[in-house]
Motif scaffolding. Structure first.
Motif, PDB file in Angstrom:
ATOM      1  N   GLY A 487      -8.340  48.501 -23.286  1.00 57.58           N
ATOM      2  CA  GLY A 487      -9.728  48.914 -23.452  1.00 57.58           C
ATOM      3  C   GLY A 487      -9.894  50.409 -23.280  1.00 57.58           C
ATOM      4  N   LEU A 568     -15.576  43.967 -21.274  1.00 55.70           N
ATOM      5  CA  LEU A 568     -14.377  44.801 -21.360  1.00 55.70           C
ATOM      6  C   LEU A 568     -13.683  44.901 -20.012  1.00 55.70           C
ATOM      7  CD1 LEU A 568     -15.735  47.706 -23.612  1.00 55.70           C
ATOM      8  CD2 LEU A 568     -14.424  45.709 -24.308  1.00 55.70           C
ATOM      9  N   CYS A 572      -9.958  43.089 -20.345  1.00 51.50           N
ATOM     10  CA  CYS A 572      -8.865  43.976 -20.763  1.00 51.50           C
ATOM     11  C   CYS A 572      -7.731  43.945 -19.743  1.00 51.50           C
ATOM     12  CB  CYS A 572      -9.371  45.407 -20.933  1.00 51.50           C
ATOM     13  SG  CYS A 572     -10.380  45.643 -22.407  1.00 51.50           S
ATOM     14  N   TRP A 575      -6.639  49.415 -18.830  1.00 49.26           N
ATOM     15  CA  TRP A 575      -7.762  50.325 -19.070  1.00 49.26           C
ATOM     16  C   TRP A 575      -7.196  51.712 -19.320  1.00 49.26           C
ATOM     17  CZ3 TRP A 575     -12.339  48.719 -20.329  1.00 49.26           C
ATOM     18  CH2 TRP A 575     -13.361  49.664 -20.483  1.00 49.26           C
TER      19      TRP A 575
END
Length: 833
Positions: A487, A568, A572, A575
């Motif tokens: 993400g 997100l 995810c 990151w």
């Protein structure tokens, strides 16, 4: 036809359900799952459509459903239980009452230009607002007696869409405050409570005050769209970060000066304790200091300097800006036009006002400089950002090394209950020692939820761009719940380098389409409407992700907001954050991912510079010393590709006999155990309380005793220092070693003769300064020792141990000294031999 007026009609709530109104209007529901469950059960389909917003559920639900629930004893019991739980939360002593009970401050006012409490109250643009809201939420959880202060924007920040060619398109939805979880403050007669601000040309700006209740914390939002204003004045609070410099200046005057006046009215109305400490989140609301000076001059008869001494003691200033270009500056002539007739701040000398914002350019008024000159306690928002800030503002403390500039740091945190996936919280509460298999199953489940949301948003985004539903079947198969998911979502200024991943498109495609270890990327972010360069970066990445060959593995999702962000952060695996170091002040998005078991892959900037330990993610190497930005991007992008392809992906796809990536899960577990507690906003707020709010309030109390005798004494001392300091000097000094070898730890004596130009020995601090020498006579890694009077008013000495081996130098310096100064460097005066 266009409506001439917008208004919201609320449903009538049957009396047995009256508790729902309190539950819906206290924004504690944003981080309290049982309350959200209660409202969702009213109409699950409607709740899904409105994002779980309780107030919208009550407005839009079929009244017959409410009538039925009013006789449902089980539901009524749930309402009562939730209402009782909220009242207990609001009244039961918490950390602050237990630990700080009876000590000051009894009230703290926290000012910010934006607050991102929830998408149901769209009064934010990005990280600054979300941080401010997390600050209030954590303060509420801890029982800190805080009042939030800001502006209410009638169009909020913009909603983002994409044109067919990938260009950002903005639109501003009209917001009716009556349809938001807000209460309009009214006076005893029921009329809206107003604050007024004098404007040039005998005009007046009026603003009413809306209150959002964030748990235990009231958030006051000023709204200029009132009938008492002329047409121009009504637009002052139309948009967040919009308009020209005059518009922005009026917003900041209203936020600062109007905000203090709103706090006074609120405390008078409700009996809430008057704030003793005022915390300015960035310089936008910095004019609040001038309003407090005006109050002290007008109400207590203090001089300007005496009032400034009192105001400085009770102000905390947080800067989020890592570069001078990010600071708000206004033409000095604009400041003179607004304050020159004396109507806005009566009793204050215009030249003294202007001097507070002085900078190198005499034609500009610097809001950060004013903020620093009106506070005793300033901080950056990460350890690295504190270093950057001390260097950036060093010129305000000439003669001091950067590491002695009185700007500390409090690393930002995030509100865990808001940003942690409910499933993660439940697993860790139910199974504190959960197995690798349980933790991996949960991570896969959260990734799957994200994939479904990506598909839904992809389809909607393409429909907005003009695509036909017939050509969007591919969106149902886009992304894969079993593929490593990265993400990247944030604002899109240049330094955050949205398109660094596109530096070598072929290498990126190879990572996306790898048959054995594929990677998929979810990208999102908004560019400021006036930032054409940022919009071009978005268009660049949109054109890449539109390629049919890769669009099932990489997506740009428009209209990034809190609602999207949660998916997100939850889903995810990695990151990504790749700013140009050290231009990221903190960057809290990676903290929210870490709360959910996401691993950070980041440049060591902002919080990651101190948060990375080698086991909780990866640090992207930086090309320090490379001055060509294009070359630097090329080198750091290559390092990013290498990490993704050679370390991140292999570790994710390395599975044991049960299909669990045990080494990956070990990093996830370590992240949850180590970063989980540290990234919390509760840790951040405790630091502010203990390091800033408490000492500030104690100093304020001392300055205010006996009709501000302390403030008067401190101002008089400062005046003596200003007058005498040009004559203060170190006449000579010597180092005596008594003939002994100079070895580490050996004591030596430093003597000095100083000229104090009329100041007394007790009004200064004379220091021996020792430091390491390199190829020049500039000292590094300095240590200081206070010297005492030795035989006369102008002779001082100190016995000091030699701190280290190697080339060592020493000098002697003189600093101001007063018990009410926070640090000796505070006045920016130093005389060095």
């Amino acid at each position: 036809m266009k409506a001439v007026r917008r208004f919201t009609v609320r449903a009538g709530i049957p009396e047995p359900l009256a508790g729902l109104t309190e539950l819906a209007t206290n924004l504690r529901w944003t981080w309290h799952p049982p309350t959200r469950d209660l409202f969702a059960s009213i109409d699950p389909a409607l709740a899904a459509d409105v994002g779980g917003d309780p107030l919208r559920i009550l407005v839009e639900v079929d009244p017959r459903r409410l009538d039925a629930l009013a006789t449902d004893q089980e539901f009524l019991a749930r309402v009562q239980q939730a209402a009782d739980d909220l009242r207990e939360y609001l009244t039961k002593p918490r950390w602050y009452q237990r630990e700080i009970d009876g000590r000051r401050p009894q009230g703290i006012a926290y000012f910010s230009m934006e607050f991102g409490v929830t998408e149901a109250l769209p009064n934010y643009s990005g990280g600054l607002g979300v941080l401010a809201a997390d600050h209030l939420k954590a303060a509420s959880d801890l029982g800190v007696p805080m009042i939030g202060v800001g502006l209410l924007y009638r169009a909020g920040y913009f909603r983002q869409a994409l044109s067919l060619d990938g260009w950002q398109v903005e639109h501003y939805p009209v917001i009716d405050p009556n349809g938001l979880p807000l209460e309009l403050l009214s006076d005893a007669d029921g009329a809206p409570m107003l604050v007024d601000i004098a404007l040039p040309a005998d005009r007046t700006l009026y603003a009413r005050i809306w209150k959002a209740q964030v748990g235990r914390v009231p958030l006051l939002l000023l709204d200029a769209d009132v009938p008492e204003n002329d047409d121009d004045a009504r637009t002052v609070t139309d948009r967040l970060y919009g308009g020209d410099t005059d518009h922005r200046f009026q917003q900041e005057v209203l936020a600062g000066i109007g905000g203090v006046r709103a706090v006074r009215r609120y405390c008078e109305l409700t009996g809430h304790p008057e704030p003793e400490v005022f915390h300015t989140n960035e310089g936008h609301a910095g004019f609040l200091g001038l309003e407090r000076v005006r109050e002290l001059v007008g109400q207590h008869g203090l001089s300007f300097d005496e009032a400034v001494a009192a105001v400085r003691a009770g102000t905390v200033f947080t800067t989020h800006t890592p570069v001078p270009a990010g600071i708000d500056r206004f033409p000095v002539e604009k400041v003179r036009r607004y304050f020159g007739d004396g109507r806005l701040l009566p009793g204050l000398d215009l030249d003294r006002i202007v001097s507070l914002g002085a900078e190198d350019n005499p034609g500009l008024f610097n809001m950060a400089h004013m903020g620093l000159r009106l506070t005793q306690r300033a901080n950056g928002v990460s350890r690295l950002h504190g270093e950057v800030s001390r260097a950036m503002f060093n010129r305000l403390w000439p003669g001091f090394p950067a590491d002695e500039v009185p700007i500390t740091s409090v690393t930002n945190g995030v509100h865990g209950p808001t940003w942690t996936a409910r499933q993660m919280t439940e697993l860790r509460e139910r199974q504190p020692e959960c197995t690798d298999q349980q933790l991996w199953r949960l991570r896969c489940r959260l990734r799957g939820i994200l994939v479904e949301e990506v598909r839904r948003r992809l389809r909607n985004a393409w429909l907005q761009r003009g695509a036909s539903p017939l050509e969007l079947g591919w969106t149902e198969r886009a992304f894969d719940p079993d593929v490593l998911t990265v993400g990247f979502a944030r604002r899109v200024p240049t330094y955050k380098r949205l398109t660094l991943m596109l530096r070598d498109p072929d290498r990126l495609r190879a990572l996306l389409l790898d048959e054995r270890r594929p990677i998929q990327f979810v990208v999102a972010g908004k560019s400021h409407p006036a930032d054409e360069g940022g919009k071009a970066l978005i268009q660049q990445i949109v054109r890449f992700v539109d390629d049919p060959a890769v669009r099932h593995r990489i997506a740009f999702l428009p209209d990034y907001d809190m609602a999207m962000a949660r998916y997100l952060y939850w889903g995810c695996d990695v990151w990504l954050n790749n700013p140009t170091r050290p231009l990221e002040a903190c960057g809290t998005s990676g903290m929210k991912s870490a709360l959910n078991g996401g691993l950070n892959l980041s440049i060591k900037d902002g919080w990651w510079d101190e948060g990375y330990d080698g086991r909780n993610g990866w640090a992207i190497p930086t090309a320090d010393g490379v001055t060509d930005p294009l070359r630097r991007d090329e080198l750091e992008a290559a390092a990013l590709y290498e990490l993704l392809g050679q370390q991140v992906a292999p570790l994710f796809y390395e599975r044991d006999e049960t299909g669990v990536p045990t080494r990956w899960i070990a990093m996830v577990r370590h992240t949850l155990q180590t970063l989980g507690p540290w990234v919390q906003a509760s840790r951040m707020v405790r630091e502010y309380v203990q390091r800033c709010y408490l000492p500030a309030a104690e100093t304020v109390a001392r300055l205010a005793e006996d009709s501000f005798a302390g403030a008067k004494d401190l101002a008089a001392y400062r005046a003596r220092v200003e007058e005498s300091w040009p004559g203060v000097r170190v006449v000579d000094s010597e180092l005596e070693a008594d003939g002994r070898d100079l070895v580490v730890g050996a004591d030596v004596k430093v003597r000095a003769t100083v000229e104090l130009a009329g100041l007394g020995p007790d009004e200064v601090e004379v220091q021996a300064v020792l430091g390491r020498l390199g190829d020049t006579d500039q000292m590094h890694d300095i240590v200081t020792y206070t010297m005492q009077p030795d035989g006369g008013p102008h002779t001082f000495s100190a016995t000091v141990p030699l701190p280290r081996a190697g080339a060592i130098g020493y000098t002697v310096r003189v600093l101001p000294k007063h018990e009410l100064l926070a640090v000796p460097a505070e006045l920016g005066k130093v005389a060095v031999q």
